[in-house]
Design a protein around this motif. Sequence first.
Motif, mmCIF file in Angstrom:
data_model
loop_
_atom_site.group_PDB
_atom_site.id
_atom_site.type_symbol
_atom_site.label_atom_id
_atom_site.label_comp_id
_atom_site.label_asym_id
_atom_site.label_seq_id
_atom_site.Cartn_x
_atom_site.Cartn_y
_atom_site.Cartn_z
ATOM 1 N N ASN A 107 36.666 43.394 42.391
ATOM 2 C CA ASN A 107 35.200 43.288 42.369
ATOM 3 C C ASN A 107 34.565 44.486 41.680
ATOM 4 O O ASN A 107 33.567 44.332 40.968
ATOM 5 N N GLU A 108 35.144 45.659 41.849
ATOM 6 C CA GLU A 108 34.618 46.844 41.159
ATOM 7 C C GLU A 108 34.834 46.719 39.654
ATOM 8 O O GLU A 108 33.945 47.057 38.860
ATOM 9 N N VAL A 109 36.001 46.217 39.232
ATOM 10 C CA VAL A 109 36.250 46.005 37.798
ATOM 11 C C VAL A 109 35.296 44.931 37.264
ATOM 12 O O VAL A 109 34.771 45.063 36.153
ATOM 13 N N ILE A 110 35.044 43.891 38.036
ATOM 14 C CA ILE A 110 34.077 42.867 37.626
ATOM 15 C C ILE A 110 32.699 43.499 37.430
ATOM 16 O O ILE A 110 32.021 43.247 36.421
ATOM 17 N N ASN A 111 32.280 44.351 38.357
ATOM 18 C CA ASN A 111 30.983 45.030 38.221
ATOM 19 C C ASN A 111 30.936 45.880 36.958
ATOM 20 O O ASN A 111 29.936 45.864 36.231
ATOM 21 N N LYS A 112 32.009 46.619 36.687
ATOM 22 C CA LYS A 112 32.067 47.465 35.480
ATOM 23 C C LYS A 112 32.034 46.591 34.221
ATOM 24 O O LYS A 112 31.425 46.955 33.218
#
Length: 164
Positions: A107-112
């Motif tokens: 989810n953090e990579v998706i946000n980035k």
Amino acid sequence: MYFIRKATPDDVEAIRDIAEKTWRHTYSPILEKEQLDYMLTEIYSVEKISSQLKHDTQSYLLLIEHEKPVAFAAYSPREEDPEINKLHKLYCLPETQGKGYGKVLINEVINKTLEAGKRTLDLNVNRHNKAKNFYEKMGFEVAYEEDIPIGKYWMNDYVMRKEL
């Protein structure tokens, strides 16, 4: 309690430690020991990770639990299509698996990826890796198969894709 931060060159050994422990746990049922050792050396050398961090060719995110790095993800734009981000690595120490850290890091990579104005995230997963089921639960679908030579060995992967 945990938090995520961007990795720095000081984190190379922590990344290598997580990779070593996780790879052996994950891939020993799939790959022969010689191939596993070779690929760990090839992909996770101090020089390779240091260079990726120094030149920002892959961004590494570390998940810290009780002041100890226990998981990481690495991503970058795809070389052949910079409009797509690629999740290159996602590893959680075996003793932390099941805590949701893989989901948190994806989810953090998706946000980035979204912050960078991109709408597609790809990843590779070995065709015999049980993690494929996890990625499907996260909304990824198999886009195609890919066989990648690594020295005298082959990585037989699915390329999975998620439209954001």
